[in-house]
Design an enzyme around this catalytic site. Structure first.
Site, PDB file in Angstrom:
ATOM      1  N   GLU A 150       0.819  -1.223   0.000  1.00 53.73           N
ATOM      2  CA  GLU A 150       0.000   0.000   0.000  1.00 53.73           C
ATOM      3  C   GLU A 150       0.844   1.259   0.000  1.00 53.73           C
ATOM      4  O   GLU A 150       2.030   1.236   0.300  1.00 53.73           O
ATOM      5  CB  GLU A 150      -0.921   0.019   1.229  1.00 53.73           C
ATOM      6  CG  GLU A 150      -0.292  -0.376   2.556  1.00 53.73           C
ATOM      7  CD  GLU A 150       0.854   0.487   3.030  1.00 53.73           C
ATOM      8  OE1 GLU A 150       0.724   1.729   2.937  1.00 53.73           O
ATOM      9  OE2 GLU A 150       1.884  -0.042   3.473  1.00 53.73           O
ATOM     10  N   GLY A 160       6.466   0.137   3.994  1.00 51.01           N
ATOM     11  CA  GLY A 160       5.240  -0.194   3.275  1.00 51.01           C
ATOM     12  C   GLY A 160       5.559  -0.518   1.831  1.00 51.01           C
ATOM     13  O   GLY A 160       6.630  -1.042   1.518  1.00 51.01           O
ATOM     14  N   GLU A 161       4.609  -0.239   0.943  1.00 55.80           N
ATOM     15  CA  GLU A 161       4.774  -0.467  -0.507  1.00 55.80           C
ATOM     16  C   GLU A 161       4.912  -1.946  -0.876  1.00 55.80           C
ATOM     17  O   GLU A 161       5.242  -2.267  -2.011  1.00 55.80           O
ATOM     18  CB  GLU A 161       6.016   0.260  -1.054  1.00 55.80           C
ATOM     19  CG  GLU A 161       6.046   1.738  -0.856  1.00 55.80           C
ATOM     20  CD  GLU A 161       7.331   2.378  -1.411  1.00 55.80           C
ATOM     21  OE1 GLU A 161       8.123   1.667  -2.072  1.00 55.80           O
ATOM     22  OE2 GLU A 161       7.535   3.579  -1.184  1.00 55.80           O
ATOM     23  N   GLY A 162       4.731  -2.851   0.076  1.00 55.97           N
ATOM     24  CA  GLY A 162       4.992  -4.258  -0.209  1.00 55.97           C
ATOM     25  C   GLY A 162       6.466  -4.593  -0.188  1.00 55.97           C
ATOM     26  O   GLY A 162       6.866  -5.692  -0.588  1.00 55.97           O
TER      27      GLY A 162
END
EC number: 2.4.2.21
Length: 338
Positions: A162, A304-306
């Site tokens: 995300e 975050g961001e995977g």
């Protein structure tokens, strides 16, 4: 394609979760027992191979097609000063993802994942959860289905991640609502807020819980009242992946928070999930404990961001390479232990 026409359909799907294929697990375990190594000597790599075999329903599972789906959304609660960055950064980072310049671009390429970037109405933030439900029923369903739409039954492994300035605040509210505790148990510094920002986060979570807790009677209502579009999208992706028997590699705190309400309604939702890493965000270790998951990595990441899941995908690929490519004792003419 999996589609949830309404909240009732989402709830029914959550209670009808398929199980892994026990025959495939047994076949993979039998293969493990024949490989040229002492039994159990590859530790969790062996467990990962069996886990993947069960969900892919084959003795020799693959990690040839990994999809990393990154969802982006904006939050009304960000206006309360709960982040060190302005909400405009969400759209700027989406442009960076699309331009190939973010951490997840590099890390997805390194693990061989195809990257999907899904911005969700960035020009229309969710409502401030301290004052109103984050989303209408229609908005929440749209986000859930945007998440479900990225899942392909031919995918070997799904990573969800995300981007959303301020989203660690609704994530903390989701966790507190789902698993109890005080706001201070779940909040963290997120983008790097100072003590005053941390206090604003705790206050926002407390206000949101006071307003919505009595209405959060199921996973759908919890998501729509306390979550955000990108959070609901991750929840939709995880549930759709389970219905298609696609294993999921979870990222950090916000990714886990997307599953929290689902796990409260049906704890088995995390059975097809591997925790990629435990992040430096304060509530993540507590959340993984509630799920009964042990992370593959602890690298003090909190981007975050995977990103953490993408790094952990290398471990999954290694586990499956060993499982598939090692020779058996018979093939290698090596004597087995007595």
């Amino acid at each position: 394609m999996i589609h949830f026409p309404d909240g009732a359909a989402f709830a029914r799907a959550l209670q009808a979760l398929p199980e892994p294929d026990e025959q495939a697990i047994a076949a993979a375990a039998a293969r493990q027992a024949m490989l040229t190594k002492p039994a159990g000597s590859l530790g969790r790599l062996e467990e990962i191979a069996l886990f993947m075999a069960g969900w892919q329903r084959q003795e020799r599972p693959r990690a040839d097609r990994i999809r990393a789906a990154i969802f982006a959304g904006n939050h009304g609660v960000a206006a309360r000063g709960v982040s060190a960055y302005p909400a405009a950064v969400t759209a700027q980072m989406v442009a960076n993802f699309r331009g190939g310049g973010a951490a997840i671009n590099a890390l997805a390429a390194a693990c061989g994942a195809e990257l999907s970037i899904v911005p969700l109405e960035l020009d229309r933030p969710t409502a401030d959860i301290c004052q109103a439900p984050a989303m209408s029923e229609a908005d929440c369903l749209a986000a859930l289905n945007a998440g479900a739409a990225v899942v392909d039954a031919d995918c070997d492994l799904l990573i969800v991640g995300e981007m959303g300035i301020g989203n660690s605040t609704p994530a903390a509210a989701l966790c507190a609502q789902s698993f109890g505790g005080q706001p201070q148990d779940w909040i963290g510094r997120g983008t790097g807020v100072d003590e005053a920002g941390l206090a604003r986060k705790a206050d926002a979570v407390a206000r949101a819980l006071h307003r919505h807790a009595s209405h959060c009677t199921n996973a759908f209502e919890t998501l729509r009242r306390l979550g955000g579009r990108e959070i609901a999208a991750m929840a939709g992706a995880v549930l759709a992946a389970r219905l298609m028997r696609v294993p999921v590699l979870l990222d950090g705190f916000i990714c886990g928070a997307a599953v929290a309400g689902l796990a409260r309604d049906n704890p088995a939702i995390t059975d097809h999930c591997i925790a990629g890493h435990v992040s430096a965000e304060a509530g993540h270790a507590r959340l993984l404990h509630a799920f009964g998951l042990t992370a593959l990595l602890q690298l003090d990441m909190r981007l975050g961001e995977g990103s953490g899941a993408a790094v952990a995908a290398q471990i999954v690929r290694s586990a499956l390479a060993a499982h598939d490519q090692m020779t058996t004792f018979t093939e290698a003419a090596v004597a087995q232990a007595l």
